[in-house]
Design a protein around this motif. Structure first.
Motif, PDB file in Angstrom:
ATOM      1  N   SER A  47       0.624  -1.132   0.063  1.00  0.00           N
ATOM      2  CA  SER A  47       0.094   0.163   0.083  1.00  0.00           C
ATOM      3  C   SER A  47       0.849   1.429   0.051  1.00  0.00           C
ATOM      4  O   SER A  47       1.894   1.266  -0.073  1.00  0.00           O
ATOM      5  CB  SER A  47      -0.825   0.013   1.331  1.00  0.00           C
ATOM      6  N   HIS A  50       0.442   3.975   4.384  1.00  0.00           N
ATOM      7  CA  HIS A  50      -0.477   3.468   5.404  1.00  0.00           C
ATOM      8  C   HIS A  50       0.380   3.127   6.592  1.00  0.00           C
ATOM      9  O   HIS A  50       1.268   2.395   6.440  1.00  0.00           O
ATOM     10  CB  HIS A  50      -1.165   2.092   4.857  1.00  0.00           C
ATOM     11  N   TYR A 158      -8.097   7.643  -7.934  1.00  0.00           N
ATOM     12  CA  TYR A 158      -8.936   6.994  -6.933  1.00  0.00           C
ATOM     13  C   TYR A 158      -9.977   6.374  -7.771  1.00  0.00           C
ATOM     14  O   TYR A 158     -10.643   5.341  -7.671  1.00  0.00           O
ATOM     15  CB  TYR A 158      -9.654   7.741  -5.900  1.00  0.00           C
ATOM     16  N   THR A 178      -9.228   0.646  -5.536  1.00  0.00           N
ATOM     17  CA  THR A 178      -9.026  -0.340  -4.558  1.00  0.00           C
ATOM     18  C   THR A 178      -9.568  -1.477  -4.980  1.00  0.00           C
ATOM     19  O   THR A 178      -8.871  -2.680  -5.107  1.00  0.00           O
ATOM     20  CB  THR A 178      -9.416  -0.059  -2.961  1.00  0.00           C
ATOM     21  N   ALA A 206      -4.331   3.299  -2.216  1.00  0.00           N
ATOM     22  CA  ALA A 206      -4.683   3.953  -0.852  1.00  0.00           C
ATOM     23  C   ALA A 206      -3.414   3.614   0.118  1.00  0.00           C
ATOM     24  O   ALA A 206      -2.537   2.619  -0.207  1.00  0.00           O
ATOM     25  CB  ALA A 206      -5.724   2.843  -0.584  1.00  0.00           C
ATOM     26  N   THR A 207      -3.176   4.381   0.976  1.00  0.00           N
ATOM     27  CA  THR A 207      -4.160   5.582   1.225  1.00  0.00           C
ATOM     28  C   THR A 207      -3.406   6.820   1.122  1.00  0.00           C
ATOM     29  O   THR A 207      -3.228   7.794   1.998  1.00  0.00           O
ATOM     30  CB  THR A 207      -4.242   5.487   2.900  1.00  0.00           C
ATOM     31  N   TRP A 211      -6.940  10.995  -0.169  1.00  0.00           N
ATOM     32  CA  TRP A 211      -7.602  10.245   0.575  1.00  0.00           C
ATOM     33  C   TRP A 211      -9.246  10.206   0.302  1.00  0.00           C
ATOM     34  O   TRP A 211     -10.146  10.886   0.976  1.00  0.00           O
ATOM     35  CB  TRP A 211      -7.462  10.715   1.938  1.00  0.00           C
ATOM     36  N   TYR A 316      -8.859   9.709   5.802  1.00  0.00           N
ATOM     37  CA  TYR A 316      -7.909   8.738   5.710  1.00  0.00           C
ATOM     38  C   TYR A 316      -8.203   7.393   6.050  1.00  0.00           C
ATOM     39  O   TYR A 316      -8.133   6.265   5.447  1.00  0.00           O
ATOM     40  CB  TYR A 316      -6.575   9.257   6.521  1.00  0.00           C
ATOM     41  N   THR A 319     -10.397   5.794   3.763  1.00  0.00           N
ATOM     42  CA  THR A 319      -9.751   5.061   2.519  1.00  0.00           C
ATOM     43  C   THR A 319      -9.065   4.016   3.018  1.00  0.00           C
ATOM     44  O   THR A 319      -9.450   2.911   2.419  1.00  0.00           O
ATOM     45  CB  THR A 319      -8.861   6.246   2.160  1.00  0.00           C
ATOM     46  N   ALA A 320      -8.670   3.796   4.207  1.00  0.00           N
ATOM     47  CA  ALA A 320      -8.202   2.600   4.816  1.00  0.00           C
ATOM     48  C   ALA A 320      -8.939   1.797   4.964  1.00  0.00           C
ATOM     49  O   ALA A 320      -8.858   0.323   4.842  1.00  0.00           O
ATOM     50  CB  ALA A 320      -7.228   2.999   5.911  1.00  0.00           C
TER      51      ALA A 320
END
Length: 522
Positions: A47, A50, A158, A178, A206-207, A211, A316, A319-320
């Protein structure tokens, strides 16, 4: 009629046959024991930005990450995994080469990785592996060593992201990045050459800033009021580089682009890729709820800064949330397909990230939140579930460890060491210092170039080029690195010892530029 003589002959023949059978069985057993174990497949989930502070396996109180935690629980977690240069592209270059930035040539972001240099997936190919990278790569080129590539150009988007494949063709895929990366990865797993073991990098955007959450995760943390980090209002006393950076939530974080307050949905390349169906929930949430809330509050001063912090953390973590959910989907696919038993699964990020500590976001510094990066690994039957690794592991060690796991020869030019013995519980001599060197200045965040070492207790750093000075931190007594002890009375011997160790590391890793600076008077 069976005579005594015939009976003796038959018995003798039987004894010879039995003896031969025993010899054959023993010989077969020897051959079987000499055979290498089945070469494992490897999936490396990688990632962007993150941080361990946002992973519950690392003790985060901000959120839950059950699927990353599952990998840690079923395998090993590295508690002191550090990077050599805390920035996205250079971290990926280090993964591929097992070398520091000064040797692989990729010191700064947004450059072009030299594809003529060796990369470790080429060694896997020589050992019969099929190799692939799907998702974010961020190297400005398509390195050798991969049978299949389908990667995001640059930072990627994104929503409805473009991908570049092995034929250098650009294809746009509908959906949230993602989810798209996970789908393309599973598609490749289903279509690969099943006669070969495989190595697959699943590269997530991500991340990374700015975001943008997936639609189901919009507002996921709206009912949470996150506590400010203890160092949020740091005034940087005695720390010149920390005082002169440009990465604060207060001054650097943008309302429109980063926090989506009255975002430009027509012209901005961040937000103008939505389909009407995608735009509606996004617009409803950020324009009709968040932006209206912001306008009504008329915030200033600390109230404004703290509102920005809350919005940043919520975006954040939202998004995670999709990232962890997709990791679970991939793990479920391995279970259902029967691949889980002989597949090493790794989750790591390219470096750490600030979640408001010192008032910051981003990374770059040798300081703990930026330097340390998450790394969890599962290998059924080889790595004991619940294994805890506290030794200093560096991202130069990732490539040789992966080669070691697969029984592949580690090339002489690789600077890292395999930590497979640590993963399997062996007592081995291991490094006591980790070397670091960051270069990128002045853009985008005005962090001074510096190099240094991290030991089990101390961090020593030399800042240079813009201004020359040293910093020293005692991580045992000052884990948040608020007090620069360099030059303080009583630390002369410790400083001299750390400088000697730093110079030794610089020479060992052949960093001639740092050596020249190190030997200059200060």
């Amino acid at each position: 009629m069976l005579t005594k003589k015939n009976s003796f002959s038959i018995l003798a023949i039987g004894a010879v046959v039995a003896s031969s059978l025993v010899l054959f069985i023993n010989s077969t057993k020897k051959q079987e024991s000499a055979l290498p174990p089945a070469r494992p497949n490897i999936i490396f989930i990688f990632s962007d930005d993150h941080t361990a502070q946002a992973i519950s396996a690392y003790g985060s109180k901000l959120t839950k990450t059950p699927n990353i935690d599952r990998i840690a629980k079923e395998g090993a977690i590295l508690h002191t995994n550090v990077v050599t240069n805390s920035i996205c592209g250079p971290s990926r270059a280090t993964l591929l080469t097992g070398k520091y930035s000064h040797l692989n040539g990729y010191k700064l972001n947004e450059k072009v990785f030299d594809v003529n240099q060796p990369v470790f997936p080429e060694e896997l190919q020589k050992n019969g592996y099929q190799t692939a990278w799907v998702g974010k790569m961020h190297l400005g080129s398509l390195p050798n060593g991969f049978d299949y590539l389908n990667v995001l150009p640059g930072q990627g988007h994104y929503y409805n992201p473009d991908f570049i494949n092995s034929k250098n063709e650009t294809v746009r895929y509908p959906g949230y990045v993602t989810n798209v990366v996970t789908k393309l990865s599973i598609d490749w797993l289903n279509q690969r050459d099943t006669s070969k073991p495989f190595f697959l990098v699943v590269g997530h955007k991500a991340t990374h800033r700015e975001w943008l959450p997936d639609a189901p995760d919009l507002g996921a943390y709206d009912n949470v009021n996150f506590p400010l980090p203890p160092t949020f209002y740091d005034d940087y006393t005695g720390r010149e580089a920390a005082k002169d950076q440009d990465m604060t939530i207060d001054k650097t974080m943008r309302l429109k682009e980063d926090l989506k307050v009255h975002a430009d949905y027509e012209k901005s390349g961040i937000f103008n890729r939505f389909t009407p169906e995608q735009k509606k929930p996004f617009y409803d949430y950020y324009e009709n709820k968040i932006s209206k809330e912001f306008d009504a509050k008329k915030l200033t001063g600390k109230a404004l800064v703290e509102w920005k912090y809350q919005r940043y953390i919520k975006d954040y973590l939202s998004t995670a949330r999709s990232l962890d959910r997709n990791i679970g989907e991939l793990l479920d696919h391995l279970d259902k397909s029967g691949l889980a038993k002989n597949t090493v699964v790794i989750y790591a990020s390219d470096q750490g990230f600030y979640m408001g500590e010192h008032g910051w976001f981003d990374k770059r510094f040798i300081y703990e939140e930026s330097l340390k990066t998450p790394f969890v690994i599962r290998y059924p039957g080889v790595i004991k579930p619940g294994t805890q690794i506290n030794e200093l592991i560096s991202n130069i060690d990732w490539a040789p460890t992966l080669l070691n796991l697969t029984g592949t020869t580690i090339p002489r030019g690789v600077q890292g060491e395999s930590f497979l013995p640590l993963l399997t519980g062996k007592k081995v001599a291991w490094r006591k210092e980790a070397y670091y060197h960051y270069y990128e200045y002045p853009q985008p965040h005005h962090v001074y170039p510096h190099f240094g070492i991290r030991t089990d207790r101390y961090t020593l750093a030399r800042f240079y080029e813009v201004k020359d000075f040293w910093e020293l931190y005692d991580l045992k007594n000052d884990p948040q690195e608020m007090h620069n002890l360099y030059g303080s009375k009583g630390y002369e011997a410790i400083t001299a010892d750390l400088k000697a160790k730093l110079k030794k590391e610089i020479i060992h890793y052949k960093d001639d530029e740092a050596l020249k600076i190190m030997e200059s008077k200060l």
